[in-house]
Design an enzyme around this catalytic site. Structure first.
Site, PDB file in Angstrom:
ATOM      1  N   LEU A 225      56.313  32.801  39.418  1.00 47.71           N
ATOM      2  CA  LEU A 225      55.954  34.191  39.850  1.00 47.71           C
ATOM      3  C   LEU A 225      54.818  34.788  39.320  1.00 47.71           C
ATOM      4  O   LEU A 225      54.823  35.041  37.966  1.00 47.71           O
ATOM      5  CB  LEU A 225      57.181  35.303  40.042  1.00 47.71           C
ATOM      6  CG  LEU A 225      58.383  34.780  40.782  1.00 47.71           C
ATOM      7  CD1 LEU A 225      59.450  35.841  40.498  1.00 47.71           C
ATOM      8  CD2 LEU A 225      57.934  35.084  42.508  1.00 47.71           C
ATOM      9  N   HIS A 226      53.668  35.616  39.983  1.00 45.15           N
ATOM     10  CA  HIS A 226      52.740  36.457  39.232  1.00 45.15           C
ATOM     11  C   HIS A 226      52.059  37.289  40.244  1.00 45.15           C
ATOM     12  O   HIS A 226      51.339  38.033  39.425  1.00 45.15           O
ATOM     13  CB  HIS A 226      51.788  35.435  38.560  1.00 45.15           C
ATOM     14  CG  HIS A 226      50.597  34.721  39.476  1.00 45.15           C
ATOM     15  ND1 HIS A 226      51.045  33.663  40.371  1.00 45.15           N
ATOM     16  CD2 HIS A 226      49.421  35.105  39.936  1.00 45.15           C
ATOM     17  CE1 HIS A 226      49.940  33.500  40.888  1.00 45.15           C
ATOM     18  NE2 HIS A 226      48.894  34.374  40.781  1.00 45.15           N
ATOM     19  N   ARG A 227      52.448  37.162  41.445  1.00 43.26           N
ATOM     20  CA  ARG A 227      51.673  38.123  42.323  1.00 43.26           C
ATOM     21  C   ARG A 227      52.021  39.610  42.131  1.00 43.26           C
ATOM     22  O   ARG A 227      53.086  39.834  41.999  1.00 43.26           O
ATOM     23  CB  ARG A 227      51.925  37.957  43.792  1.00 43.26           C
ATOM     24  CG  ARG A 227      51.504  36.506  44.198  1.00 43.26           C
ATOM     25  CD  ARG A 227      50.153  36.494  45.172  1.00 43.26           C
ATOM     26  NE  ARG A 227      49.775  35.003  45.005  1.00 43.26           N
ATOM     27  CZ  ARG A 227      48.543  34.610  44.980  1.00 43.26           C
ATOM     28  NH1 ARG A 227      47.648  35.576  44.444  1.00 43.26           N
ATOM     29  NH2 ARG A 227      48.116  33.393  44.734  1.00 43.26           N
TER      30      ARG A 227
END
Ligand code: UD1
Length: 386
Positions: free
Chosen positions: A223-225
């Site tokens: 996850l990084h958005r």
């Protein structure tokens, strides 16, 4: 012919590696008059060893000829600083072509600079559209594609997007997916790795619990958005699902992005993850390590764009924690393995359970995802007639 190509952030490195190799191949196969001179520029958007340097080493990318040292910052800061520094490079080296890949801030900033200096611009991975203007990458794609002379697309849906937007037909060339060149080149090396070693060598210092037994099925999370990790409530809901539901079904390996880590530490969510005992926090992984996890995973939960494509070719069911994707060719409805679930926990749960009840999926290889895209890119650049 002189070509300057640009990388800035992690997802660019696996796209430039095959391009540089293809330039070398072209030069070996062609005589003096047709030699290509290549200069690699790294904007320095990603600068940590684990986000940048280790990819150069493991993918045999030659060291960048020029590093602009841009580093972290707001979007305007990153784009502005990159433009100022890249302009100097372009003025000094006067290339015939600037080649950009993907959709990061470096892609957009260097595209604008190149065109203002009247340099021809090629975009590898052109035509992807999420239609989501809240996504910084969509803005980068739109700007880059509007400016590029040569639009090298990964699939026919992307070509159709460009033509619909009015791009001249002669500038749109369907060449396939360059990331898959890297996957094909590197998959044997990845397959030989051991999951136990990957965990042991990359355990995150923030992981404070014993490592659960990983002998059977496991899932992988990335996850990084900003839409998932920058709002504490959203990140808390997703983390709650992972900790209380997904991890009870199978252990999860979670290579954590610096942006996400910062948020989880500030909000204290990192403690929930640690206390659950079924999630292993890893440092950002090298290309081969993540590819190996992807090859063996029962399920991927991710908001990454590139991983959707790799899952597709590997047949790993992929829950895409986004409302939309610029890569619809990877979705189940188009023959792929991806399901859009956004960050709504009810939707994530439903699709997670469906996948857990079914088996691994058959791999799906869209047209021209054949490992030879970079060679086609080089050919299109050399043969381009303006
Ligand atoms: C960028 C790209 C995104 C890509 C992602 C992959 C844009 C707009 N976004 O997002 O498309 O999917 O990279 O990782 O270009 N940081 C570090 N070390 C690093 C790099 C970043 O600690 O080497 C930290 C920075 O301090 C920053 C945060 O991570 O606060 C985000 O980095 P940034 O480059 O702004 O964007 P990404 O979220 O990584």
């Amino acid at each position: 012919m002189k070509i300057v190509s640009v990388v800035g952030a992690r997802p660019n490195f696996m796209k430039i590696a095959p391009f540089i190799r293809a330039i070398g191949k072209w030069n070996r196969e062609h005589g003096n008059e047709q030699q290509l001179e290549h200069i690699l520029v790294h904007t320095g958007q990603h600068y940590d060893d684990k986000m940048s340097e280790q990819f150069f080493t493991s993918l045999n990318i030659p060291p960048a000829d020029i590093n602009l040292g841009i580093g972290s910052g707001s979007h305007a800061e990153q784009v502005g600083k990159t433009m100022i520094e890249f302009e100097k490079v372009v003025k000094q080296h006067k290339p015939d072509w600037v080649v950009v890949v993907g959709d990061v801030n470096a892609t957009c900033a260097c595209s604008i600079t190149a065109k203002k200096e009247c340099i021809k611009l090629a975009h590898i991975e052109a035509g992807l559209r999420s239609r989501d203007m809240a996504m910084p990458e969509e803005i980068n794609r739109l700007v880059t594609d509007r400016l590029a002379d040569l639009l090298l697309t990964p699939d026919e849906l992307s070509s159709a997007n460009l033509l619909q937007e009015g791009a001249p037909e002669k500038s749109v060339k369907f060449v396939g997916n360059i990331m898959i060149d890297t996957l094909e080149e590197q998959r044997a090396k990845a397959a030989a790795l051991s999951i136990t070693d990957i965990i042991k060598n990359n355990l995150h210092p923030g992981h404070t619990q014993p490592i659960p037994e990983i002998s059977g099925d496991f899932g992988v999370v990335t996850l990084h958005r900003p839409s998932n990790v920058d709002h504490q409530e959203t990140l808390a809901e997703i983390t709650g699902f992972l900790v209380n539901e997904a991890a009870t079904a199978l252990p999860l390996l979670w290579p954590i992005h610096p942006r996400t880590l910062k948020q989880m530490q500030t909000s204290g969510l990192i403690d929930q993850v640690n206390n659950c005992g079924r999630i292993v926090l890893l440092q950002p992984l090298g290309y081969h390590d993540l590819l190996k996890l992807n090859m063996e995973a029962r399920i991927m939960l991710s908001d990454s764009g590139g991983l959707q494509e790799e899952c597709c070719v590997l047949g790993t069911p992929c829950l895409i924690l986004r409302e939309n994707t610029e890569r619809p060719v990877t979705l189940v409805k188009n023959g792929g393995v991806g399901v859009l679930v956004g960050n709504d926990v009810a939707k994530i749960r439903r699709s997670f359970n469906t996948i857990m009840d079914a088996g691994r999926l058959a791999s799906f290889r869209p047209e021209l995802w054949d490992g030879h895209t970079a060679e086609r890119c080089v050919k299109e650049i050399v043969e381009y007639v303006g």
